[in-house]
Design a protein around this motif. Structure first.
Motif, PDB file in Angstrom:
ATOM      1  N   GLU A   1       0.852  -1.223   0.022  1.00 20.14           N
ATOM      2  CA  GLU A   1       0.108   0.087  -0.001  1.00 20.14           C
ATOM      3  C   GLU A   1       0.802   1.427   0.014  1.00 20.14           C
ATOM      4  O   GLU A   1       0.550   2.382  -0.473  1.00 20.14           O
ATOM      5  CB  GLU A   1      -1.122   0.168   1.072  1.00 20.14           C
ATOM      6  N   LYS A   2       2.049   1.094   0.811  1.00 23.82           N
ATOM      7  CA  LYS A   2       2.776   2.637   0.857  1.00 23.82           C
ATOM      8  C   LYS A   2       4.027   2.438   0.149  1.00 23.82           C
ATOM      9  O   LYS A   2       4.828   3.570   0.115  1.00 23.82           O
ATOM     10  CB  LYS A   2       3.157   2.564   2.236  1.00 23.82           C
ATOM     11  N   THR A   3       4.182   1.599  -1.067  1.00 29.57           N
ATOM     12  CA  THR A   3       5.295   1.791  -2.124  1.00 29.57           C
ATOM     13  C   THR A   3       4.999   2.806  -2.778  1.00 29.57           C
ATOM     14  O   THR A   3       3.909   2.856  -3.512  1.00 29.57           O
ATOM     15  CB  THR A   3       5.362   0.219  -2.743  1.00 29.57           C
ATOM     16  N   LYS A   4       6.232   3.746  -3.057  1.00 25.79           N
ATOM     17  CA  LYS A   4       6.099   4.711  -3.926  1.00 25.79           C
ATOM     18  C   LYS A   4       7.229   4.598  -4.960  1.00 25.79           C
ATOM     19  O   LYS A   4       8.430   4.480  -4.562  1.00 25.79           O
ATOM     20  CB  LYS A   4       5.929   6.192  -3.568  1.00 25.79           C
ATOM     21  N   ASN A   5       7.047   4.674  -6.239  1.00 28.69           N
ATOM     22  CA  ASN A   5       8.390   4.699  -7.401  1.00 28.69           C
ATOM     23  C   ASN A   5       9.115   3.311  -7.126  1.00 28.69           C
ATOM     24  O   ASN A   5      10.351   3.308  -6.905  1.00 28.69           O
ATOM     25  CB  ASN A   5       9.101   5.826  -7.190  1.00 28.69           C
ATOM     26  N   CYS A   6       8.349   2.289  -6.729  1.00 32.18           N
ATOM     27  CA  CYS A   6       8.904   0.798  -6.639  1.00 32.18           C
ATOM     28  C   CYS A   6      10.012   0.975  -5.274  1.00 32.18           C
ATOM     29  O   CYS A   6      10.878   0.110  -4.964  1.00 32.18           O
ATOM     30  CB  CYS A   6       9.822   0.487  -7.488  1.00 32.18           C
ATOM     31  N   LYS A   7       9.500   1.785  -4.015  1.00 35.16           N
ATOM     32  CA  LYS A   7      10.355   1.953  -3.029  1.00 35.16           C
ATOM     33  C   LYS A   7       9.560   1.587  -1.901  1.00 35.16           C
ATOM     34  O   LYS A   7       8.542   2.370  -1.814  1.00 35.16           O
ATOM     35  CB  LYS A   7      11.045   3.327  -2.969  1.00 35.16           C
TER      36      LYS A   7
END
Length: 162
Positions: A38-44
């Motif tokens: 849920e909190k992954t952004k830009n594969c991070k």
């Protein structure tokens, strides 16, 4: 926790453990992984979501038998005891050992023992589904069915042949 009828002798991606195995406890990672997704952004993944051991502070790792740090918790030992009781109670019965995709990472855990059991027990048979490593080392001849194909393909074929 793992159901009592299931013995994850090689571990499970569902559970994590201390990467240094500083203590014999495993942790269900289901909710943690959902939160990471849920909190992954830009594969991070946010740094604060990377799990660390509550005892020693090292990184946590999957509970998989891949090195000398595999944690066998109390439940693992109980399941091992149940498995051995099952084998003892079934020794004079007809048994089919179903082996799905077991390779050579740790063949002494499942692959070789299943062949040995089929070889030594007159009423035991081995069904091995393995795309790349179907051969047996012991001569169990007509006591084995070897299917050298992708497991998903085999199961789909079985399900479509109702």
């Amino acid at each position: 926790m793992i159901k009592k009828e299931f013995f994850g002798v090689q571990g499970s991606y569902r559970y994590i453990q201390c990467s240094g195995a500083c203590h014999n406890k495993i942790y269900d990672a289901t909710n943690m992984v959902k939160e990471m997704i849920e909190k992954t952004k830009n594969c991070k993944i946010p740094t604060e979501l990377v799990p660390t051991c509550p005892v020693c502070g090292k990184k946590m790792d999957n509970n998989l038998r891949k090195n000398d740090y595999f944690v066998q918790d109390d439940n693992w030992y109980k399941q091992n005891e149940n498995y051995n009781k099952f084998l003892e109670n079934a020794k004079n019965k007809k048994v089919v050992l179903l082996e799905l995709g077991v390779g050579f990472n740790t063949p002494s855990i499942i692959r070789f023992p299943f062949e040995e059991m089929a070889y030594r027990n007159d009423n035991w048979n081995l069904v091995r589904i393995n795309k790349d490593n179907g051969n047996t080392f012991l001569d169990i001849g007509n006591k084995s069915i070897i299917i050298e194909d992708d497991i998903k393909t085999v199961i789909e074929k079985i399900c479509n042949n109702k």
